[in-house]
Design a protein around this motif. Structure first.
Motif, PDB file in Angstrom:
ATOM      1  N   VAL A  55       3.983 -11.873   0.266  1.00  0.00           N
ATOM      2  CA  VAL A  55       4.587 -12.269   1.538  1.00  0.00           C
ATOM      3  C   VAL A  55       6.034 -12.708   1.329  1.00  0.00           C
ATOM      4  CG1 VAL A  55       4.494 -13.956   3.417  1.00  0.00           C
ATOM      5  CG2 VAL A  55       2.386 -12.874   2.596  1.00  0.00           C
ATOM      6  N   ILE A  74       9.808 -11.813   9.887  1.00  0.00           N
ATOM      7  CA  ILE A  74       8.600 -12.514   9.451  1.00  0.00           C
ATOM      8  C   ILE A  74       8.889 -14.005   9.516  1.00  0.00           C
ATOM      9  CG2 ILE A  74       6.987 -12.913   7.561  1.00  0.00           C
ATOM     10  CD1 ILE A  74       7.600 -10.122   6.528  1.00  0.00           C
ATOM     11  N   VAL A  91       3.796 -10.756   9.521  1.00  0.00           N
ATOM     12  CA  VAL A  91       3.713  -9.932   8.307  1.00  0.00           C
ATOM     13  C   VAL A  91       3.076  -8.584   8.634  1.00  0.00           C
ATOM     14  CG1 VAL A  91       2.781  -9.746   5.974  1.00  0.00           C
ATOM     15  CG2 VAL A  91       3.559 -11.976   6.828  1.00  0.00           C
TER      16      VAL A  91
END
Length: 259
Positions: A55, A74, A91
């Motif tokens: 991430v 994001i 995401v």
């Protein structure tokens, strides 16, 4: 048609999509798996270090992509009172956007590779290769040729495809793997980097790919190339057909006879 390999070639470098493996497998099986399962995967593995690293890489890539049309940011948990569900959805939306625009970022490929590992290990997915590939790879290995993969997919994704293939574990046939961390496939410097990593000259390498822009970059680096025409691959122009050696099967590649 046959393609005689120059006697001084000691390495064959292989693309995957459209070269060893049907494009339909990548698009209809692997990519669809990501689209269908990325949200559930993130929810299940969110607290794990590897997932957080993925991430973080995606968020950093998003920062570089902010100038692109359709860019999907994001959020962080600390931003605008965003909650976990909103962050995960961000995401997911970014991943789907990157895939829809055929981005080949390292951040995207790493997440995909980790997701595919689960799919391969559990038997949900098995790697697919063309009928002529395994026989040719074994023949080349027996002749002393070193075999390497160079794909935009992560090294992990490459290894999974061949380790869990419909033909069994094929990893033993390869001497190494390269992805875009060595450089992009349309940049000639990438092929010089690969030769340096292997410890050979670029003139000792034969590169097989379905894309002429990759073939062009390899040629500019002094690498021998052949363009692979497979069912479902992008059609080649007359100019492209006249500019490159073309093969439709690995069986057309002829190694020099040993004296």
């Amino acid at each position: 048609m046959v393609l005689p390999v120059p006697p001084h070639v000691t390495v064959i470098l292989l693309d995957i999509e459209g070269t060893t493996t049907p494009i339909t497998f990548v698009k209809n099986i692997l990519f669809l798996y990501i689209e269908d399962n990325v949200k559930e995967y993130l929810q299940k593995h969110w607290e794990e270090e590897k997932c957080q690293e993925d991430v973080d890489h995606l968020r950093k890539q998003a920062g570089k992509d902010s100038y692109l049309d359709g860019f999907v940011p994001i959020p962080c948990l600390s931003e605008n009172n965003a909650n976990l569900d909103q962050v995960i959805q961000g995401v997911v939306d970014n991943v789907i956007w990157q895939m829809s625009t055929d981005r080949k970022t390292t951040a995207l490929k790493q997440l995909q590779g980790h997701m595919w590992r689960s799919a391969y290990v559990t038997g949900q997915v098995k790697g697919e290769v063309y009928e002529d590939v395994v026989l040719a790879l074994r023949k080349w290995r027996e002749a002393g040729i070193k075999l390497y993969i160079y794909s935009s997919g992560s090294v992990e994704a490459q290894k999974l495809l061949f380790a869990y293939s419909m033909e069994g574990d094929l990893l033993e046939l390869f001497d190494g793997h390269f992805d875009t961390t060595i450089g992009h496939k349309v940049e000639s410097e990438s092929y010089r980097n690969i030769a340096k990593s292997i410890g050979c000259s670029t003139d000792s390498i034969l590169f097989l790919t379905d894309l002429t822009k990759e073939a062009k970059a390899a040629e500019e680096a002094g690498v021998h190339v052949a363009v692979v025409e497979r069912p479902g691959n992008a059609a080649l122009t007359d100019e492209e057909k006249s500019s490159y050696c073309l093969i439709t099967s690995f069986s057309q590649i002829v190694l020099p006879s040993k004296q």
